[in-house]
Design a protein around this motif. Structure first.
Motif, mmCIF file in Angstrom:
data_model
loop_
_atom_site.group_PDB
_atom_site.id
_atom_site.type_symbol
_atom_site.label_atom_id
_atom_site.label_comp_id
_atom_site.label_asym_id
_atom_site.label_seq_id
_atom_site.Cartn_x
_atom_site.Cartn_y
_atom_site.Cartn_z
ATOM 1 N N SER A 142 -39.951 44.256 14.583
ATOM 2 C CA SER A 142 -40.448 43.553 15.769
ATOM 3 C C SER A 142 -39.341 43.336 16.790
ATOM 4 O O SER A 142 -39.482 42.493 17.661
ATOM 5 N N ALA A 143 -38.220 44.031 16.664
ATOM 6 C CA ALA A 143 -37.141 43.849 17.640
ATOM 7 C C ALA A 143 -37.705 44.083 19.030
ATOM 8 O O ALA A 143 -38.470 45.008 19.244
ATOM 9 N N GLY A 144 -37.349 43.196 19.965
ATOM 10 C CA GLY A 144 -37.859 43.346 21.330
ATOM 11 C C GLY A 144 -39.107 42.537 21.591
ATOM 12 O O GLY A 144 -39.552 42.430 22.728
ATOM 13 N N ALA A 145 -39.689 41.938 20.531
ATOM 14 C CA ALA A 145 -40.916 41.155 20.718
ATOM 15 C C ALA A 145 -40.559 39.678 20.878
ATOM 16 O O ALA A 145 -39.718 39.162 20.141
ATOM 17 N N LEU A 146 -41.207 38.999 21.829
ATOM 18 C CA LEU A 146 -40.934 37.572 21.997
ATOM 19 C C LEU A 146 -41.608 36.762 20.902
ATOM 20 O O LEU A 146 -41.230 35.638 20.627
ATOM 21 N N ALA A 294 -48.929 26.345 20.546
ATOM 22 C CA ALA A 294 -48.115 26.628 19.353
ATOM 23 C C ALA A 294 -47.026 27.655 19.640
ATOM 24 O O ALA A 294 -45.969 27.637 19.012
ATOM 25 N N GLU A 295 -47.298 28.542 20.597
ATOM 26 C CA GLU A 295 -46.318 29.601 20.843
ATOM 27 C C GLU A 295 -45.101 29.123 21.642
ATOM 28 O O GLU A 295 -44.218 29.921 21.966
ATOM 29 N N THR A 296 -45.049 27.821 21.932
ATOM 30 C CA THR A 296 -43.815 27.279 22.504
ATOM 31 C C THR A 296 -42.782 27.024 21.418
ATOM 32 O O THR A 296 -41.656 26.644 21.711
ATOM 33 N N GLU A 297 -43.151 27.227 20.148
ATOM 34 C CA GLU A 297 -42.186 27.057 19.061
ATOM 35 C C GLU A 297 -40.978 27.952 19.317
ATOM 36 O O GLU A 297 -41.116 29.131 19.630
ATOM 37 N N GLY A 298 -39.783 27.372 19.188
ATOM 38 C CA GLY A 298 -38.582 28.140 19.502
ATOM 39 C C GLY A 298 -38.492 28.471 20.986
ATOM 40 O O GLY A 298 -37.653 29.248 21.396
ATOM 41 N N GLU A 299 -39.370 27.848 21.795
ATOM 42 C CA GLU A 299 -39.436 28.103 23.244
ATOM 43 C C GLU A 299 -39.621 29.599 23.506
ATOM 44 O O GLU A 299 -39.099 30.162 24.471
ATOM 45 N N ALA A 300 -40.390 30.240 22.591
ATOM 46 C CA ALA A 300 -40.530 31.697 22.613
ATOM 47 C C ALA A 300 -41.322 32.165 23.819
ATOM 48 O O ALA A 300 -40.897 33.045 24.560
ATOM 49 N N ILE A 301 -42.500 31.596 23.998
ATOM 50 C CA ILE A 301 -43.353 32.010 25.106
ATOM 51 C C ILE A 301 -43.185 30.983 26.223
ATOM 52 O O ILE A 301 -43.454 29.800 26.044
ATOM 53 N N ARG A 302 -42.687 31.450 27.366
ATOM 54 C CA ARG A 302 -42.465 30.551 28.511
ATOM 55 C C ARG A 302 -43.536 30.854 29.566
ATOM 56 O O ARG A 302 -43.466 31.845 30.290
ATOM 57 N N ALA A 320 -42.960 17.949 27.280
ATOM 58 C CA ALA A 320 -43.329 17.551 25.916
ATOM 59 C C ALA A 320 -44.821 17.322 25.837
ATOM 60 O O ALA A 320 -45.495 17.102 26.842
ATOM 61 N N GLY A 321 -45.331 17.377 24.590
ATOM 62 C CA GLY A 321 -46.742 17.121 24.350
ATOM 63 C C GLY A 321 -46.998 15.638 24.113
ATOM 64 O O GLY A 321 -46.076 14.830 24.103
ATOM 65 N N PRO A 322 -48.271 15.277 23.890
ATOM 66 C CA PRO A 322 -48.659 13.871 23.855
ATOM 67 C C PRO A 322 -48.543 13.195 22.490
ATOM 68 O O PRO A 322 -48.631 11.972 22.418
ATOM 69 N N THR A 323 -48.365 13.970 21.403
ATOM 70 C CA THR A 323 -48.425 13.336 20.083
ATOM 71 C C THR A 323 -47.101 12.678 19.738
ATOM 72 O O THR A 323 -46.091 12.865 20.418
ATOM 73 N N CYS A 324 -47.105 11.908 18.650
ATOM 74 C CA CYS A 324 -45.905 11.178 18.247
ATOM 75 C C CYS A 324 -45.042 11.980 17.288
ATOM 76 O O CYS A 324 -44.140 11.447 16.653
ATOM 77 N N ASP A 325 -45.319 13.278 17.134
ATOM 78 C CA ASP A 325 -44.495 14.133 16.283
ATOM 79 C C ASP A 325 -43.326 14.648 17.109
ATOM 80 O O ASP A 325 -43.529 15.187 18.199
ATOM 81 N N SER A 326 -42.106 14.489 16.574
ATOM 82 C CA SER A 326 -40.947 14.881 17.386
ATOM 83 C C SER A 326 -40.852 16.397 17.551
ATOM 84 O O SER A 326 -40.089 16.881 18.376
ATOM 85 N N ALA A 327 -41.603 17.162 16.756
ATOM 86 C CA ALA A 327 -41.634 18.615 16.985
ATOM 87 C C ALA A 327 -42.475 18.961 18.211
ATOM 88 O O ALA A 327 -42.483 20.103 18.650
ATOM 89 N N ASP A 328 -43.178 17.962 18.748
ATOM 90 C CA ASP A 328 -44.106 18.230 19.855
ATOM 91 C C ASP A 328 -43.384 18.203 21.198
ATOM 92 O O ASP A 328 -43.753 17.468 22.113
ATOM 93 N N ILE A 329 -42.307 18.987 21.270
ATOM 94 C CA ILE A 329 -41.583 19.188 22.532
ATOM 95 C C ILE A 329 -41.763 20.650 22.894
ATOM 96 O O ILE A 329 -41.594 21.533 22.049
ATOM 97 N N LEU A 330 -42.148 20.912 24.142
ATOM 98 C CA LEU A 330 -42.476 22.280 24.524
ATOM 99 C C LEU A 330 -41.223 23.034 24.966
ATOM 100 O O LEU A 330 -40.921 24.097 24.448
ATOM 101 N N PHE A 331 -40.516 22.477 25.946
ATOM 102 C CA PHE A 331 -39.336 23.162 26.481
ATOM 103 C C PHE A 331 -38.249 22.130 26.741
ATOM 104 O O PHE A 331 -38.396 21.271 27.610
#
Ligand SMILES: *Cc1c(COP(=O)(O)O)cnc(C)c1O
Length: 379
Positions: A142-146, A294-302, A320-331
Motif C-alpha cells: 500500500s505504499a503511496g496510499a493515504l 474515523a479516517e482522521t486517525e493519524g490525521e491521514a485524510i485531511r 476536535a470532536g464532541p465526545t469526552c474521549d481524548s482520542a476524539d481529536i481530528l487535527f
C-alpha cells in the motif's frame, strides 16, 4: 455538474431546510458522473462498487440502474444490494474471511463469486458454496496510499497458483486473481507490481483464468493534489497490456471512495471555540472520530472545509470532536487554518465527505448521534 456547483446545490438545500447537524448531504448527480467518468476512463472494465464506502440505499439503487456490479463483504451488504434491485450475478463476495453460515447464506441468495486468500477459506467455500467461482486475493503493497490496508488480507503472490489448483481439486471453479493497493492511493504506478504478479500466477497455475480484479484505491479530492482519474487509467491499462497482452477475460476494479466521496458535504456546527486555555485555539465540532470521521486517525485524510467567514482573517486551529474521549481529536499535529471570527453555533462544512463517514459512524458513542443523511435527487 462540477463539484463546485454541487457544493452550491448542497448549501442551498441546507440554507432552505436548516436540518439539525451533523448532517451529510449526498448529491446523486456526482455519483452518477463519477461512474460515467470511470466507465470512460476504464473502457470494458467492470465496476464492482465497494459498498462499504457508502451503503446509502439511494446510491446503491442509482448504481444498479447504471449497470454497476458490487463488491460486498457481509450478508447485510448482500441483502442491501439485492433489495436495491441488483442481480445476484453482479455481486462479488470480496471478504477473504467469511463465516461458514454467511457463505451458505450468500450461496442460497444466488451469489456465485467469492474471494479467498487461504486454504482454510477454500475448504469452507467448497463445503458451503459448492461449484462456485472463486478468485485468489494476493498481497500488494500500500505504499503511496493515504489510507493503507496493510497486511490484513492477501496471500503471498507465489502461493496463488497452488491455491488456485487446490480450489480446482475441491470442485470449485478458480477464475482469477484480485488485489488492493490501499485506499486514496496517490501513485498511479502502484498497480504495476501486483498486475505483474497476477500474470505470473496465471501462467504458473496452468488453469484457464478469466478474471483480473484490480481492487479499489482511486482517490477523492481532499487537501493537496491528486492525479486525475485519466492518469490512473493510462498507467493501469498500460500495465495490463504489458503483462497480460493476450488476456481475453474480464478486467474488474472495485472503486469505493472515488465514486462517492466528492458527492458528500458534511455540515457540522461549532460547539465551542476555546483560545485562552493554551497557546492553541481549539474548535470543537458536533462530529468527531466516533461520529463518522474515523479516517482522521493519524490525521491521514485531511478534508477540505468551508465556512461562511472564508476570505477574512485566519489563524491556526486544532479541530476536535464532541465526545469526552481524548482520542476524539481530528487535527492537532497539523492544525487547520480557519477564520478567526468563528464562534459557537457557526457551521463548518466538511467537503468530499461522502465516503467512509456514515459507514464508519458508531452507534451514538457518548450520546452523540451519527449524521443524518439527505440525498439530493437526480431530477
Ligand atoms: C474497501 C475496499 C475497496 C474500496 O477501496 P477504495 O479505496 O475506497 O476505492 C475495494 N476493494 C476491497 C476489497 C476493499 O476492501
Amino acid at each position: 455538474m462540477t463539484t463546485l456547483q454541487s457544493f452550491e446545490r448542497a448549501r442551498a438545500h441546507l440554507a432552505e431546510q436548516t436540518p439539525a447537524t451533523p448532517v451529510l448531504v449526498l448529491d446523486l448527480h456526482v455519483v452518477a458522473e463519477r461512474l460515467n467518468e470511470f466507465t470512460r476512463t476504464f473502457p470494458g472494465v467492470t465496476c464492482y462498487y465497494a459498498v462499504k464506502a457508502n451503503p446509502q440505499p439511494e446510491i446503491v439503487e442509482l448504481l444498479v440502474r447504471q449497470g454497476a456490479s458490487f463488491d460486498v463483504a457481509s450478508t447485510a451488504e448482500i441483502d442491501l444490494c439485492l433489495a436495491a434491485g441488483a442481480a445476484p450475478e453482479t455481486l462479488s463476495y470480496g471478504n477473504p474471511a467469511k463465516k461458514a453460515r454467511d457463505i451458505a447464506y450468500a450461496y442460497s441468495r444466488g451469489v456465485r463469486l467469492f474471494v479467498f486468500d487461504s486454504p482454510q477459506e477454500l475448504e469452507k467455500l467448497a463445503e458451503h458454496a459448492p461449484g462456485a467461482q472463486v478468485f485468489c486475493r494476493i498481497a500488494a503493497t500500500s505504499a503511496g496510499a493515504l489510507w493503507p490496508l496493510g497486511r490484513k488480507f492477501g496471500c503471498p503472490p507465489e502461493q496463488a497458483a497452488t491455491l488456485l489448483r487446490k480450489a480446482f481439486d475441491l470442485g470449485l471453479v478458480p477464475v482469477g486473481i484480485s488485489f488492493h493497493v490501499g485506499s486514496q492511493q496517490l501513485d498511479p504506478t502502484s498497480w504495476e507490481a501486483p498486475i505483474a504478479a497476477a500474470a505470473q500466477a496465471f501462467a504458473d497455475c496452468g488453469l484457464p483464468m478469466r478474471l483480473l480484479n484490480m481492487g479499489g484505491g482511486l482517490p477523492a479530492r481532499y487537501q493537496g493534489e491528486q492525479p486525475p482519474m485519466s492518469a490512473y487509467g493510462e498507467a493501469i491499462l498500460a500495465s495490463v497490456t504489458r503483462h497480460l497482452p493476450d488476456f481475453a477475460g474480464e478486467l474488474a476494479m472495485e472503486p469505493g471512495r472515488c465514486l462517492v466521496a466528492d458527492a458528500g458535504v458534511l455540515r457540522t456546527e461549532i460547539v465551542l471555540v476555546s483560545d485562552e486555555r493554551s497557546k492553541d485555539r481549539w474548535i470543537y465540532l458536533d462530529i468527531g472520530r466516533f461520529g463518522g470521521l474515523a479516517e482522521t486517525e493519524g490525521e491521514a485524510i485531511r478534508y477540505r472545509v468551508s465556512t461562511a467567514l472564508d476570505g477574512g482573517p485566519e489563524g491556526p486551529a486544532v479541530l476536535a470532536g464532541p465526545t469526552c474521549d481524548s482520542a476524539d481529536i481530528l487535527f492537532e499535529r497539523a492544525p487547520y487554518t480557519l477564520p478567526l471570527g468563528l464562534t459557537a453555533g457557526d457551521h463548518v462544512d466538511i467537503l468530499s465527505a461522502g465516503a467512509y463517514t456514515t459507514s464508519y459512524a458508531s452507534i451514538c458513542f457518548n450520546g452523540f448521534t451519527p449524521p443524518a443523511v439527505i440525498c439530493l435527487d437526480l431530477d
